[in-house]
Design an enzyme around this catalytic site. Structure first.
Site, PDB file in Angstrom:
ATOM      1  CE1 TYR A  56      11.816  -3.832  10.203  1.00 52.29           C
ATOM      2  CE2 TYR A  56      14.198  -3.595  10.109  1.00 52.29           C
ATOM      3  CZ  TYR A  56      12.991  -3.861   9.484  1.00 52.29           C
ATOM      4  OH  TYR A  56      12.963  -4.167   8.156  1.00 52.29           O
ATOM      5  CD  GLU A  58       9.282  -7.438  11.986  1.00 53.96           C
ATOM      6  OE1 GLU A  58       9.294  -8.544  12.545  1.00 53.96           O
ATOM      7  OE2 GLU A  58       9.820  -7.211  10.901  1.00 53.96           O
ATOM      8  CG  ASP A 202     -11.894   2.716   1.516  1.00 55.24           C
ATOM      9  OD1 ASP A 202     -11.518   3.776   2.068  1.00 55.24           O
ATOM     10  OD2 ASP A 202     -11.212   2.107   0.673  1.00 55.24           O
ATOM     11  CB  THR A 228      -5.797   7.174   3.178  1.00 54.48           C
ATOM     12  OG1 THR A 228      -6.814   8.107   2.816  1.00 54.48           O
ATOM     13  CG2 THR A 228      -5.734   6.060   2.155  1.00 54.48           C
ATOM     14  CE  LYS A 231      -7.185   9.181  -0.873  1.00 61.02           C
ATOM     15  NZ  LYS A 231      -7.022   7.830  -0.311  1.00 61.02           N
ATOM     16  NE  ARG A 237       1.410  10.137  -0.213  1.00 56.98           N
ATOM     17  CZ  ARG A 237       0.322  10.355  -0.932  1.00 56.98           C
ATOM     18  NH1 ARG A 237      -0.394   9.350  -1.385  1.00 56.98           N
ATOM     19  NH2 ARG A 237      -0.076  11.587  -1.219  1.00 56.98           N
TER      20      ARG A 237
HETATM   21  N1  DSN Z   1      -5.735   6.993  -5.500  1.00 58.72           N
HETATM   22  C1  DSN Z   1      -6.598   7.545  -4.482  1.00 58.72           C
HETATM   23  C2  DSN Z   1      -7.452   8.628  -5.003  1.00 58.72           C
HETATM   24  O1  DSN Z   1      -6.932   9.456  -5.723  1.00 58.72           O
HETATM   25  O2  DSN Z   1      -8.643   8.685  -4.699  1.00 58.72           O
HETATM   26  C3  DSN Z   1      -7.373   6.493  -3.828  1.00 58.72           C
HETATM   27  O3  DSN Z   1      -6.508   5.552  -3.323  1.00 58.72           O
END
Ligand code: DSN
Length: 422
Positions: A56, A58, A202, A228, A231, A237
């Site tokens: 932990y 925090e 985003d 994120t 990707k 993730r």
């Molecule tokens: N679900 C993701 C995507 O496939 O683009 C976005 O969060």
């Protein structure tokens, strides 16, 4: 007890071990074309599965609510330093558990319930956390969507400006989940300034391209940039938030913890540090260049077979295929299933102004980050387009699908995934 806790997974829980093994086999032997997915390095997986999962922490480095955080501080500082270097940013929070959590923290920092958000319609490539009614963002805020134009299937800054001046949003969101063209962050910033809104970009999908300098950056242009890390960026993730001023940074930190999250996922932050380190290497830029070149090659091969692409092509790592010209009766849902039977993994997607429901769709979204990680290049993209066309034309002819499946296995066998123990 200690003996049990020290034995390998395959011995202590063969059921789970078998499911993991099956997933390894599935990933190894299929063509992953989901635009938001990738295959991380052995090093990223090793960090993500490390003893940091036990802790932990925090709070933030130097100000934790638990003892024993010396290594937590070191790794979070390292992740922050690398993220700032990679994106040329002033401030970053690396604790967001996901892109949606990152977006939530920005909304809490920039808005009050009932305020107005102007964002890209989900049906035109947006994201559910950008204001869909069934999401927190749509339930708590007044959402005005902008879409793409009918003729170009691209966002028009003139339309965005008109809507912004008419509705006076407190927050404008740019960035998308299924938009194949360059996002004009500077144009959005001008509109936001003119109507007195804050701007959130985003960049979840295109973060890797931005880090490599292959897409204009939103950092320093938008007030907040969320992303994120899994990707095109090819990390674990998770999520992250950039901002430009100390005041915004304080707000974001407060709204991540204690505002919307509890203990940070320190194992994931450790893996983020590793992924950012990988992205700072010259090979990462080459990888991103190949991702974009492969997307163009795949797009052209599909077009040469008669498939129409939304907006006529792609500037980034993804494309939207309108199935109707080649297969008028085929839904995206059915196409996704037939392709999967042949070992080609995609996702159905609405195309702009789609007459079919989101559960059916007339399109497919395809992306090249995962295939490029395997080392595939333009020549393989032509083969992939060929295999896709064969599978979609074969329909539910299972013998043909099995034949294509074998060709897919053979192709995957030539481009193995990262292997080994970290
Ligand atoms: N679900 C993701 C995507 O496939 O683009 C976005 O969060």
């Amino acid at each position: 007890m200690l003996d049990l806790l020290s034995r390998p997974l395959a011995e202590t829980d063969p059921q789970v071990a078998e499911i993991i093994h099956n997933e390894e086999q599935r990933q190894e032997s299929t063509l992953e074309l989901i635009a938001s997915e990738n295959h991380v390095s052995v090093a990223v997986r090793s960090a993500n599965g490390s003893v940091f999962t036990n802790k932990y922490a925090e709070g933030y480095p130097g100000k934790r609510y638990y003892g024993g955080c010396v290594n937590m501080d070191a790794v979070e500082e390292l992740a922050r330093t690398r993220a700032k270097q990679l994106f040329n940013a002033e401030y970053v929070n690396v604790q967001a558990h996901s892109g949606a959590q990152a977006n939530t923290a920005v909304y809490c920092a920039a808005l009050k319930p009932g305020d107005t958000i102007l964002s890209l319609d989900l049906a035109h490539g947006g994201h559910l956390s950008h204001g869909l009614k069934v999401n927190f963002s749509g339930a708590w805020f007044n959402v005005v969507p902008y879409g793409v134009e009918r003729d170009t299937e691209q966002v028009s800054m003139a339309t965005v400006r008109k809507l912004a001046l008419e509705h006076k949003p407190q927050l404008i969101i740019c960035g998308a989940s299924a938009y194949p063209r360059t996002v004009d962050f500077a144009g959005f910033a001008d509109v936001a300034k003119e109507c007195g809104a804050r701007l959130m970009a985003d960049i979840a999908h295109i973060a890797g391209l931005i880090a490599a300098g292959l897409h204009p950056t939103s950092i320093g242009v938008a007030d907040f940039t969320t992303t994120t890390t899994h990707k095109t960026l090819r990390g674990p993730r998770g999520g992250m938030i950039f901002c430009n001023t100390e005041d915004d940074y304080k707000l974001i930190n407060r709204w991540i913890f204690p505002g919307t999250q509890g203990g940070p996922l320190m194992h994931t932050i450790t893996a983020k540090a590793v992924a950012f380190g990988e992205a700072l290497r010259p090979e990462f830029r080459e990888y991103q260049q190949q991702v974009a070149s492969n997307a163009k090659a795949l797009a052209e091969s599909l077009q040469s077979k008669g498939y129409r692409l939304v907006s006529g092509g792609t500037d980034n790592h993804l494309m939207l295929v309108d199935l109707r010209d080649v297969h008028p009766d085929l839904t995206g849902k059915q196409a996704e299933a037939w392709l999967e039977a042949a070992g080609i993994i995609t996702n159905k997607n609405m195309i702009p102004f789609d007459e079919r429901k989101p559960t059916q769709t007339s399109g497919l979204r395809l992306g090249t980050p995962a295939l490029t990680t395997r080392g595939m290049k333009e020549a393989e993209m032509a083969q992939v387009a060929d295999l896709m066309h064969q599978a979609l034309s074969a329909g539910d002819d299972t013998a043909t699908a099995e034949n294509i499946r074998n060709k897919v296995r053979e192709l995957c066998g030539q481009f193995p995934l990262p292997h080994g123990e970290g």
